[in-house]
Design an enzyme around this catalytic site. Structure first.
Site, PDB file in Angstrom:
ATOM      1  N   HIS A   1     -22.324   3.574  -1.529  1.00 33.01           N
ATOM      2  CA  HIS A   1     -20.939   4.042  -1.625  1.00 33.01           C
ATOM      3  C   HIS A   1     -20.108   3.020  -2.396  1.00 33.01           C
ATOM      4  CE1 HIS A   1     -16.967   5.504  -0.695  1.00 33.01           C
ATOM      5  NE2 HIS A   1     -16.673   4.327  -0.194  1.00 33.01           N
TER       6      HIS A   1
ATOM      7  N   CYS B   1     -14.774   6.362   4.667  1.00 33.40           N
ATOM      8  CA  CYS B   1     -15.797   6.229   3.623  1.00 33.40           C
ATOM      9  C   CYS B   1     -17.220   6.288   4.154  1.00 33.40           C
ATOM     10  CB  CYS B   1     -15.581   4.924   2.856  1.00 33.40           C
ATOM     11  SG  CYS B   1     -14.025   4.866   1.940  1.00 33.40           S
TER      12      CYS B   1
ATOM     13  N   PHE C   1      -8.314   5.168  -4.617  1.00 34.09           N
ATOM     14  CA  PHE C   1      -8.775   6.431  -4.044  1.00 34.09           C
ATOM     15  C   PHE C   1      -8.426   7.652  -4.881  1.00 34.09           C
ATOM     16  CE2 PHE C   1      -9.003   3.616  -0.415  1.00 34.09           C
ATOM     17  CZ  PHE C   1     -10.195   4.005   0.163  1.00 34.09           C
TER      18      PHE C   1
ATOM     19  N   ASN D   1     -12.823   6.055  -5.774  1.00 36.89           N
ATOM     20  CA  ASN D   1     -13.376   6.154  -4.424  1.00 36.89           C
ATOM     21  C   ASN D   1     -12.843   7.425  -3.766  1.00 36.89           C
ATOM     22  OD1 ASN D   1     -14.008   5.929  -1.714  1.00 36.89           O
ATOM     23  ND2 ASN D   1     -13.452   3.774  -1.543  1.00 36.89           N
TER      24      ASN D   1
END
Length: 398
Positions: free
Chosen positions: A308, A170, A218, A341
């Site tokens: 993020h 990430c 994710f 994500n």
């Protein structure tokens, strides 16, 4: 807290390398696979795809995770057709790494190409004017790697200088942008294409208590950014200046977040400690980074924020620790809501969302000259970039 974090700061004002100005983001592009999975249907999708409907307690836990995730939908390349063609992907007794790598070797550069073409079109110059290419992914394990394939797909010049970043997770977007900043500021006339592309296919596993949180967060996506420094060519438009950058490693946290290649794919480990570890170290990291630009007492609510969105808990913890106004992380929360994500590529989507909000003048973003970008990855590593709104900085300097 496991110890004082170590921070390496790169100040854009040092020496004479920035005589023509700091690195600037000139264009942004994003892309996703076509397959969309609504978050409230993900448990059925996941347990059905892996033939694990009998694991009712684990499925109920996945439903609860999805309900609290702040995610509405995710884009995921893996579907029933791929599983039918490659059943070893969901068979723990069979090796599947080679299968996954073979699929990713084609699809990862292809997804990056879609994002890059959008960025190049916005930039307005020929792809052959790109002098450097940085490609970050955790989804590739072969050479020639995705950077060379992308260069070929885009028709970049044969002399383009390529760099591949692997398994940064990430934080890959933050690391790639920092490297692009250094390259652009140290090579007169350079134009750097940053490409990030991730497919969860490589770390897709059958339901397991230790991996269920990651599977609930994710998704797949690709982002591309063009970076330059110095005088702009006709038609080039600065979106964000990258003024200073830092990389901070939190000591003693290597166990909390990581990836490992196995015969069954990339084994991803995400500890429940991660949001707390980031919260405990974020303020000092930011203070150290802002001191490099001469700001020893920043007001966090006087900045724009590109964070993020590793998960809802990470955003909540940062907002609470820094006492941010609720709308400060709105761009990050919107991207989490719309995409989940997407690992290193996610920060590109956040910058794109920030840019759109600024153009609409939402939340009075244009009042803020300064901002910050944050990304988090294995280490635990915190990548930070002090950013500046070029429209406002230009007004103040003229």
């Amino acid at each position: 807290m496991p110890g004082a974090p170590t921070t390496a700061v790169v100040d854009s004002r040092r020496g004479t390398q920035h005589a023509e100005g700091p690195a600037t983001i000139l264009a942004i592009g994003t892309a996703n696979p076509t397959n969309i999975v609504p978050q409230d249907e993900f448990a059925d999708y996941y347990f059905g795809l892996t033939k694990s409907e009998h694991l009712t307690e684990l499925k109920d836990k996945m439903k609860r995770i999805c309900l609290k995730s702040g995610i509405e939908k995710r884009y995921i390349h893996l579907d029933e057709e791929i599983i039918c063609a490659h059943p070893n992907i969901i068979d723990k007794q069979q090796p599947s790494l080679e299968t996954r790598v073979e699929i990713a070797a084609t699809e990862v550069p292809k997804l990056a190409e879609s994002a890059a073409r959008k960025a190049i079109a916005e930039w307005g110059r020929p792809a052959t004017d790109i002098t450097h290419l940085i490609f970050s992914t955790y989804s590739g394990c072969r050479a020639p790697s995705a950077d060379l394939q992308l260069a070929s797909l885009l028709g970049l010049h044969h002399s383009v200088s390529r760099t591949i970043l692997s398994l940064h997770g990430c934080s890959g977007g933050g690391r790639a942008l920092q490297l692009a900043k250094e390259i652009a500021e140290n090579n007169h006339g350079a134009r750097v294409l940053v490409a990030l592309s991730e497919l969860t296919l490589v770390c897709f596993f059958t339901p397991d208590e230790s991996k269920i949180v990651g599977h609930g967060l994710f998704g797949d996506g690709a982002g591309a950014i063009i970076v330059g420094a110095g005088s702009l060519a006709d038609g080039e438009r600065p979106l964000f200046e990258m003024v200073a950058a830092s990389q901070t490693t939190i000591p003693g946290t290597g166990h909390a977040l990581g990836m490992q290649a196995t015969g069954s794919g990339i084994d991803f480990h995400l500890s429940i400690q991660v949001p707390t570890l980031i919260k405990d170290n974020i303020q000092q990291t930011l203070l150290d980074t802002f001191r490099s630009v001469g700001n020893n007492n920043p007001n966090w609510n006087d900045l724009f924020w590109a964070v993020h969105p590793g998960g809802r808990a990470i955003l909540d913890n940062i907002e609470g620790k820094l006492q941010l106004h609720p709308w400060k992380l709105a761009a990050s929360r919107q991207v989490l809501h719309d995409y989940g994500n997407m690992s290193g590529a996610t920060i590109v989507f956040v910058l794109d969302e920030l840019r759109r909000r600024r153009e609409k003048e939402e939340h009075e973003l244009q009042q803020h000259e300064w901002g910050v970008m944050l990304a988090f990855g294995p280490g635990i590593t915190i990548e930070a970039i002090v950013m500046r709104n070029p429209q406002l900085s230009g007004l103040k300097e003229n």
